[in-house]
Design an enzyme around this catalytic site. Structure first.
Site, PDB file in Angstrom:
ATOM      1  N   LYS A  37      -8.662  -2.514 -10.738  1.00  9.01           N
ATOM      2  CA  LYS A  37      -9.193  -1.317 -11.383  1.00  9.01           C
ATOM      3  C   LYS A  37      -8.065  -0.367 -11.782  1.00  9.01           C
ATOM      4  O   LYS A  37      -8.088   0.260 -12.839  1.00  9.01           O
ATOM      5  CB  LYS A  37     -10.180  -0.619 -10.452  1.00  9.01           C
ATOM      6  CG  LYS A  37     -11.315  -1.515  -9.976  1.00  9.01           C
ATOM      7  CD  LYS A  37     -12.125  -0.855  -8.878  1.00  9.01           C
ATOM      8  CE  LYS A  37     -13.129  -1.791  -8.246  1.00  9.01           C
ATOM      9  NZ  LYS A  37     -12.502  -2.815  -7.387  1.00  9.01           N
ATOM     10  N   LYS A  45       0.832  -1.211   0.000  1.00  7.66           N
ATOM     11  CA  LYS A  45       0.000   0.000   0.000  1.00  7.66           C
ATOM     12  C   LYS A  45       0.866   1.262   0.000  1.00  7.66           C
ATOM     13  O   LYS A  45       0.510   2.272  -0.622  1.00  7.66           O
ATOM     14  CB  LYS A  45      -0.953  -0.011   1.196  1.00  7.66           C
ATOM     15  CG  LYS A  45      -2.072  -1.039   1.090  1.00  7.66           C
ATOM     16  CD  LYS A  45      -2.964  -1.021   2.311  1.00  7.66           C
ATOM     17  CE  LYS A  45      -4.058  -2.080   2.231  1.00  7.66           C
ATOM     18  NZ  LYS A  45      -5.002  -1.822   1.133  1.00  7.66           N
ATOM     19  N   LYS A  48      -3.392  -9.879 -11.145  1.00  5.85           N
ATOM     20  CA  LYS A  48      -4.796 -10.145 -10.857  1.00  5.85           C
ATOM     21  C   LYS A  48      -5.609  -8.927 -11.268  1.00  5.85           C
ATOM     22  O   LYS A  48      -5.068  -7.808 -11.388  1.00  5.85           O
ATOM     23  CB  LYS A  48      -4.996 -10.477  -9.383  1.00  5.85           C
ATOM     24  CG  LYS A  48      -4.837  -9.329  -8.419  1.00  5.85           C
ATOM     25  CD  LYS A  48      -5.146  -9.795  -7.000  1.00  5.85           C
ATOM     26  CE  LYS A  48      -5.098  -8.623  -6.014  1.00  5.85           C
ATOM     27  NZ  LYS A  48      -5.437  -9.055  -4.636  1.00  5.85           N
TER      28      LYS A  48
END
Length: 327
Positions: free
Chosen positions: A195, A112, A192
């Site tokens: 968006k 992140k 994977k």
């Protein structure tokens, strides 16, 4: 009386077929054995920068997609996380017993930080604590997760043990239920579906959009021409066949790929038809729901009303254990 468990998804945008086969389809199968609490976790969504004007749109979009995909509000509690403040209260209590060093070692935190280098905030750092609170608040025995979420669930179990050792036995350690669905890689054939990577086939894509995305999707990188033999085991489109096509079609495409008896274009057309058939009823149901946004809002509010007494019972027990409950 059916027992509860919590699972949730961020209102971070449109849901894709990876969400459906990786999580939602498994949730649907558990509705008869449990009374699940499915949260649209808008508080988690605040850890990255967002436009407040879009938040309600994204919340309604996620709720409509949940319902259109098959979650049943008669069997499950579908709610908005921020409408049940006990999530935040328990997260704060768990924060107070969580070593900072342990949080810094969770693999997803580093990822992140890499994705949001200009917005490394306290919420991002404490994200796993709120996730643990979400799960423990409903005394979840199980949690359906993908493999990438197992470290978070192990952290949740650690939090349960830590709280119990400090304040006495309160929480059980939830077990993971791994998705038994096939992993769906993005149309780039590498990552994977995400968006942010623009490699998704969405649950509201039109038939034309699905065909267009598959037409440019990665196949066996070594197969350059129609008459080149290929290797279906390294072809991403063949992995889609394993999810969507019939056994006969899977065998036909595998043999045709190895012998150059079928071209990638024809192979893509077969799987495109199956994906379109899967997505079409979800897309239409979702469209109907979004045409009645007030009904979707009411459902989320009523879901929160059903979730709140469960959460309050745990909160009261926790307050008594930590010494803040007034007699």
């Amino acid at each position: 009386m059916r027992k509860h468990f919590f699972s949730g998804i961020q209102p971070s945008g449109r849901l894709h077929i990876g969400n459906y086969f990786g999580a939602i389809r498994q949730w649907i199968s558990l509705q008869d054995s449990y009374e699940p609490v499915f949260g649209i976790v808008d508080l988690h969504g605040m850890t990255v920068r967002y436009d407040p004007k879009d938040m309600q749109v994204r919340v309604l979009d996620a709720a409509a997609s949940y319902l259109a995909a098959g979650l049943d509000p008669e069997k499950s509690i579908i709610m908005l996380q921020s409408l049940v403040p006990e999530h935040v209260e328990l997260a704060w209590i768990l924060n107070c017993i969580t070593p900072m060093g342990r949080l810094s070692r969770i693999p997803t935190f580093k990822e992140k930080v890499r994705q949001n280098p200009d917005n490394v905030n306290m919420g991002l750092f404490g994200y796993p604590v709120l996730m643990a609170a979400d799960i423990l608040l409903y005394k979840s025995e199980i949690v359906p997760v993908g493999e990438d979420q197992v470290p978070h669930l192990e952290f949740t179990r650690e939090m349960a043990r830590r709280f119990n050792s400090i304040f006495s036995e309160t929480f059980q350690e939830p077990a993971e239920v791994l998705s038994n669905g096939a992993k769906i890689v993005g149309t780039d054939g590498i990552n994977k579906m995400s968006k942010s990577l623009d490699n998704c086939i969405y649950l509201d894509d039109t038939d034309k959009e699905i065909s267009k995305k598959l037409a440019s999707a990665m196949t066996d990188p070594a197969r350059k021409r129609r008459d080149d033999p290929g290797d279906p085991d390294v072809c991403n489109i063949f992995s889609y066949h394993k999810v969507f096509s019939t056994p006969e079609e899977i065998a036909q495409c595998a043999e045709g790929c190895r012998t150059a008896g079928i071209g990638c274009v024809d192979c893509k057309k077969i799987v495109a038809a199956h994906i379109q058939e899967t997505v079409a009823p979800i897309r239409e149901r979702r469209k109907e729901l979004l045409a009645r946004p007030s009904d979707v809002r009411d459902l989320l509010k009523s879901g929160a009303d059903r979730a709140r007494p469960i959460a309050q019972e745990t909160r009261n027990e926790v307050r008594e254990k930590i010494g803040t409950k007034l007699d």
